[in-house]
Design a protein around this motif. Structure first.
Motif, mmCIF file in Angstrom:
data_model
loop_
_atom_site.group_PDB
_atom_site.id
_atom_site.type_symbol
_atom_site.label_atom_id
_atom_site.label_comp_id
_atom_site.label_asym_id
_atom_site.label_seq_id
_atom_site.Cartn_x
_atom_site.Cartn_y
_atom_site.Cartn_z
ATOM 1 N N ARG A 116 -13.158 -4.280 -1.381
ATOM 2 C CA ARG A 116 -13.414 -3.969 -2.810
ATOM 3 C C ARG A 116 -14.867 -4.612 -3.236
ATOM 4 O O ARG A 116 -15.333 -5.638 -2.780
ATOM 5 C CB ARG A 116 -12.366 -5.107 -3.660
ATOM 6 C CG ARG A 116 -12.447 -4.953 -5.316
ATOM 7 C CD ARG A 116 -11.373 -5.662 -5.751
ATOM 8 N NE ARG A 116 -11.505 -5.349 -7.035
ATOM 9 C CZ ARG A 116 -10.327 -5.694 -7.723
ATOM 10 N NH1 ARG A 116 -9.098 -5.918 -7.379
ATOM 11 N NH2 ARG A 116 -10.435 -5.482 -9.097
ATOM 12 N N SER A 126 -3.637 6.434 2.709
ATOM 13 C CA SER A 126 -3.890 5.142 2.137
ATOM 14 C C SER A 126 -5.094 5.015 1.274
ATOM 15 O O SER A 126 -6.079 5.756 1.429
ATOM 16 C CB SER A 126 -3.874 3.965 3.408
ATOM 17 O OG SER A 126 -5.207 4.481 4.177
ATOM 18 N N ALA A 127 -5.242 3.769 0.739
ATOM 19 C CA ALA A 127 -6.325 3.527 -0.318
ATOM 20 C C ALA A 127 -7.142 2.463 0.240
ATOM 21 O O ALA A 127 -7.067 1.790 1.258
ATOM 22 C CB ALA A 127 -5.642 3.224 -1.516
ATOM 23 N N PRO A 128 -8.236 2.429 -0.572
ATOM 24 C CA PRO A 128 -9.174 1.317 -0.189
ATOM 25 C C PRO A 128 -8.588 0.022 -0.029
ATOM 26 O O PRO A 128 -7.817 -0.222 -0.910
ATOM 27 C CB PRO A 128 -10.177 1.550 -1.361
ATOM 28 C CG PRO A 128 -9.668 1.994 -2.429
ATOM 29 C CD PRO A 128 -8.763 3.099 -1.888
ATOM 30 N N THR A 129 -9.174 -0.955 0.871
ATOM 31 C CA THR A 129 -8.456 -2.387 0.882
ATOM 32 C C THR A 129 -9.142 -3.128 0.072
ATOM 33 O O THR A 129 -10.146 -3.105 -0.574
ATOM 34 C CB THR A 129 -8.544 -2.453 2.324
ATOM 35 O OG1 THR A 129 -10.028 -2.811 2.544
ATOM 36 C CG2 THR A 129 -8.135 -1.477 3.311
ATOM 37 N N ASN A 130 -8.332 -4.224 -0.170
ATOM 38 C CA ASN A 130 -9.113 -5.293 -0.915
ATOM 39 C C ASN A 130 -10.260 -5.867 -0.201
ATOM 40 O O ASN A 130 -11.157 -6.265 -1.056
ATOM 41 C CB ASN A 130 -7.695 -6.327 -0.923
ATOM 42 C CG ASN A 130 -8.089 -7.460 -2.091
ATOM 43 O OD1 ASN A 130 -8.621 -7.200 -3.244
ATOM 44 N ND2 ASN A 130 -7.939 -8.718 -1.988
ATOM 45 N N ARG A 131 -10.358 -5.810 1.039
ATOM 46 C CA ARG A 131 -11.532 -6.375 1.699
ATOM 47 C C ARG A 131 -12.819 -5.442 1.359
ATOM 48 O O ARG A 131 -14.035 -5.775 1.344
ATOM 49 C CB ARG A 131 -11.209 -6.462 3.103
ATOM 50 C CG ARG A 131 -10.118 -7.584 3.503
ATOM 51 C CD ARG A 131 -9.682 -7.383 4.839
ATOM 52 N NE ARG A 131 -8.707 -8.201 5.491
ATOM 53 C CZ ARG A 131 -7.887 -7.830 6.257
ATOM 54 N NH1 ARG A 131 -7.892 -6.887 6.971
ATOM 55 N NH2 ARG A 131 -6.938 -8.862 6.587
ATOM 56 N N SER A 157 -7.371 5.214 -8.738
ATOM 57 C CA SER A 157 -7.580 3.918 -9.308
ATOM 58 C C SER A 157 -9.276 3.797 -9.267
ATOM 59 O O SER A 157 -9.865 3.327 -9.959
ATOM 60 C CB SER A 157 -6.835 2.876 -8.593
ATOM 61 O OG SER A 157 -7.603 2.755 -7.276
ATOM 62 N N ARG A 215 0.847 -1.295 0.118
ATOM 63 C CA ARG A 215 0.058 0.064 -0.125
ATOM 64 C C ARG A 215 1.007 1.345 -0.078
ATOM 65 O O ARG A 215 0.162 2.438 0.013
ATOM 66 C CB ARG A 215 -0.847 -0.079 1.345
ATOM 67 C CG ARG A 215 -1.872 -1.222 1.386
ATOM 68 C CD ARG A 215 -2.893 -1.097 0.174
ATOM 69 N NE ARG A 215 -3.382 0.295 0.063
ATOM 70 C CZ ARG A 215 -3.533 1.125 -0.857
ATOM 71 N NH1 ARG A 215 -2.884 0.626 -1.967
ATOM 72 N NH2 ARG A 215 -4.359 2.174 -0.883
ATOM 73 N N GLY A 270 -3.512 6.337 -2.857
ATOM 74 C CA GLY A 270 -4.892 6.287 -1.808
ATOM 75 C C GLY A 270 -5.714 7.795 -2.169
ATOM 76 O O GLY A 270 -6.698 7.917 -1.471
ATOM 77 N N ALA A 271 -5.345 8.334 -3.161
ATOM 78 C CA ALA A 271 -5.887 9.686 -3.399
ATOM 79 C C ALA A 271 -7.249 9.573 -4.226
ATOM 80 O O ALA A 271 -8.082 10.251 -4.390
ATOM 81 C CB ALA A 271 -4.977 10.652 -4.283
#
Lengths: 248, 493
Positions: free
Chosen positions: B491, B484-489, B317, B142, B313-314
């Motif tokens: 998604r 930080s960006a969105p997490t895989n969990r 994506s 991350r 994390g901005a």
């Protein structure tokens, strides 16, 4: 100043929150749960294994996994057990049979996911050495552990790419199942191999798998958390044996 | 410290040798830069020095001798070579074997059997140095590219190797991250570490490098001393196909406003919007209990290239995934003034991924383009110089050819929205221009083009406008390294 943008969603934001279990406890749990649910009469142990898997997910605060395991098990129970009673025909019978097996895999995989999500390859390798596991086996298992998330991230990206090319639809899969599988697996294998080459090169250069005897910054040890888990698992196993079976 | 004598190397199944009769002697403590066009052999030379060649490619053909810190690489074990060399690959995120900076820094020492007390002391020292720049509790995957680079260097040097080898360390780094990289390399040089860097960008290594070695077709073409290199102009470097100073692109901000936007072009001014292109209205996306993208309005013109930048994390994506219909959100996405539902966006947009291998599905170039859509595939193949490769399997093509093939599929499918994700990772000046040309031509076809990139050189060549994003729940600045960006969990399937 960033990794590729579209990879941003492919990893947890913070480092893994392990409940502090010894990797050996987790490995034993995976083996025991898999043997119990996949063996003859394994359906008796499925609710206990599912409870264990969901409990472990909650312990490590993997809320999404806990919810999806619960939802998947509930859906399989509905299709596998409720639906045939309400609407009996050959199709629901086949679906019921499939669910009776799939729910076992779901339970075993749920426990396995905890091991994969919370165990570093170093910790697993150290634990396996403590069991005097042959080095090639320990190294292979540790590499597999590290490689699972790589494959998962690549698979998600390939599926995204297939969606954008219109290749991921259910209709297309039903019309050309082999072609669809090929279109998914070929780029997945190519991308995974490329990612794994860097990974293995960097690991081998840093002594991974060498004849040297490794040490550990945090040697795994059995602790109170392991005792709690073992007792909880024993209680679940006892309940599975003594209480009425919901999945028969 | 490093001696290459008459070394030639041919990769397994390759028709031509990658290195030809290479002689190179590097003194202890020397800082050497290997440069040259893509395919000139500089990365291969690094793999010779750390022993990956020949040990990792057993069927290749090696002649000549390579000695590093007194070890003959062909005879020594890889872990023996790893104990005296540290290696940082081009993509640090691909070489991490663990999930935290602490575990990664300790990894080599654990494998080499260092006493735990020694590991603890060295890890503490390394983390103390990193803590000002890297959020230590965050997953390594991350971190931003620059932060990953710093962790990779710390992990490669914690066991005290006498040689550090870096493969294109500035690829994918923005100008400020390159500045930090230069400082780290300067500290290592001051400590007496022998450093060898394979690199396209050169100016940031001025005042660090003792010697610049220019490679061409697997052999040394030119060598410059530090003084000779310092006297060279960027134009002289360009004639050698090399990248000099990192460009500082001056781009107008895209028409956008909202909590995610750093430089809102609409702030305090009448809206200069464009309803003929792509518009996002009231688009908000929440993942994992927090808002990861919040745009009141954003407009991307058709026929133009809009750079999308911002820290990890901005929401870059998330924006790309919403535009491509891969991510649900509130609000509306319009194209040409008409609302475009999520499923329709999947049929309208295309993404050219950094790892293009992920999006090549068939067994020939022609089949790949035919499967893309009903557009003019022959013209797309011809335009992208792929006609002579029509019968080749896509996975047998070079990285650049694969990228062109994916762009050809996008053009054959006549996609009206095209997103490029870091397309210029680790390429030389000539290829950079080629990629910029492809991006320009895609826009010239009338597509809305979003270019996600941290390569200022590429943005300077290819972009018209820039949308800089920040975390919407943070203040107006975006310098917080713990972004930080969105997490895989989190998604959404």
């Amino acid at each position: 100043m960033s990794a590729p943008a579209l990879a941003e969603v492919a990893a947890p934001a913070t480092a893994v929150r392990s409940p502090g279990l010894d990797p050996r406890t987790k490995a034993l749990l995976v083996i025991a749960a898999s043997a119990a649910v996949m063996g003859p009469g394994g359906l008796r142990f499925v609710p206990a294994a599912l409870a264990l898997a969901v409990g472990l997910a909650l312990w490590e605060r993997a809320w999404a996994r806990a919810a999806s395991l619960t939802a998947a098990a509930a859906a399989m129970w509905a299709v596998g057990w409720l639906l045939p009673e309400w609407w009996a025909n050959p199709v629901t019978a086949v679906a019921s049979l499939a669910c009776a097996y799939l729910i076992r895999f779901t339970a075993a995989a749920g426990v396995g996911m905890h091991l994969i999500a919370t165990t570093t390859p170093t910790a697993l390798g150290f634990a396996l050495r403590a069991w005097n596991t042959p080095r090639p086996v320990a190294v292979t298992l540790a590499v597999m552990l590290r490689f699972f998330p790589v494959v998962a991230a690549e698979a998600a990206a390939v599926l995204d790419a297939m969606r954008l090319r219109g290749l991921a639809g259910v209709g297309g899969f039903l019309r050309h199942p082999l072609l669809s599988v090929e279109r998914f697996t070929v780029p997945l294998i190519a991308a995974s191999l490329r990612a794994s080459e860097d990974l293995s090169a960097a690991a081998v250069l840093r002594g991974f798998g060498s004849p040297r005897t490794p040490t550990a910054l945090h040697p795994p040890r059995f602790g109170p958390a392991d005792a709690v888990l073992v007792l909880g698992t024993a209680a679940l196993a006892a309940a599975a044996l003594l209480l009425p079976q919901p999945l028969t | 410290m490093i001696e290459l004598e008459g070394v030639s190397w041919t990769y397994p199944h390759a028709a031509q040798p990658s290195l030809r009769n290479l002689d190179l002697h590097i003194r202890p403590g020397e800082f050497v830069v290997l440069c040259g066009a893509s395919g000139s052999g500089k990365s291969t030379a690094l793999r010779l020095m750390n022993g990956l060649i020949p040990h990792f490619h057993e069927d290749g053909t090696l002649s000549g001798t390579v000695r590093v810190a007194g070890l003959t690489t062909a005879e020594a074990r890889l872990d023996e070579l790893g104990a005296v060399t540290g290696t940082v690959l081009q993509h640090p995120r691909r070489q991490f074997f663990t999930d935290t900076a602490e575990a990664e820094v300790a990894f080599a020492m654990e494998q080499f059997g260092f006493p735990p007390g020694d590991i603890r002391a060295r890890v503490d020292g390394a983390l103390s140095a990193l803590s000002a720049w890297v959020p230590l509790d965050q997953s390594l995957q991350r971190l931003s590219g620059g932060q990953q680079q710093q962790v990779a260097i710390a992990a490669a040097t914690a066991h005290g190797p006498r040689v550090l080898l870096l493969d294109e360390p500035s690829a994918n780094l923005s100008a400020d991250a390159v500045d930090r990289l230069r400082a780290v390399l300067g500290e290592l040089r001051a400590r007496g570490t022998t450093v060898v860097v394979a690199e396209h960008r050169l100016r940031y290594l001025q005042h660090l490098a003792d010697r610049i070695v220019v490679m061409r077709e697997g052999a040394i073409d030119t060598e410059w001393t530090a003084a000779e290199f310092n006297a060279l102009t960027d134009e002289a470097l360009a004639r050698e196909g090399l990248r000099g100073r990192v460009a500082v692109p001056v781009l107008k901000p895209a028409a956008a406003e909202g909590a995610s936007v750093v430089d809102s072009a609409l702030d305090g001014a009448p809206a200069q919007t464009d309803s003929s292109g792509l518009e996002l209205v009231g688009v908000k996306c929440r993942l994992g209990g927090r808002t990861v993208l919040d745009l009141d309005y954003a407009s991307f013109a058709a026929g133009a290239v809009t750079a999308v930048s911002g820290a990890n994390g901005a929401g870059k994506s998330t924006l790309a995934r919403i535009v491509a219909g891969l991510q649900r959100s509130t609000g509306q996405v319009r194209l040409g003034g008409k609302p475009l539902p999520r499923r329709a966006r999947q049929r309208t947009a295309a993404i050219v991924m950094q790892d293009v291998q992920r999006q090549l599905f068939t067994d020939s170039v022609r089949a790949e383009i035919d499967a893309a859509g009903d557009g003019d595939g022959e013209a797309a193949m011809s335009d992208l110089d792929l006609a002579q490769l029509a019968d080749r399997h896509p996975l047998s093509l070079s990285g650049g050819q694969q990228q062109r093939l994916v762009i050809a599929t996008v053009r054959a499918a006549a996609r009206r929205v095209v997103i490029f994700d870091e397309p210029s990772s680790g390429v030389d000046r000539r290829h950079l221009r080629s990629i910029a040309d492809q991006i320009r031509r895609t826009a010239a076809d009338g597509a809305v083009v979003l270019l996600i990139s941290h390569d200022d050189d590429l943005l300077d060549l290819a972009a018209d406008r820039r949308l800089t994003l920040r975390r919407p729940d943070r203040g107006p600045t975006n310098s917080d390294p713990t972004n930080s960006a969105p997490t895989n969990r989190d998604r959404t399937p």
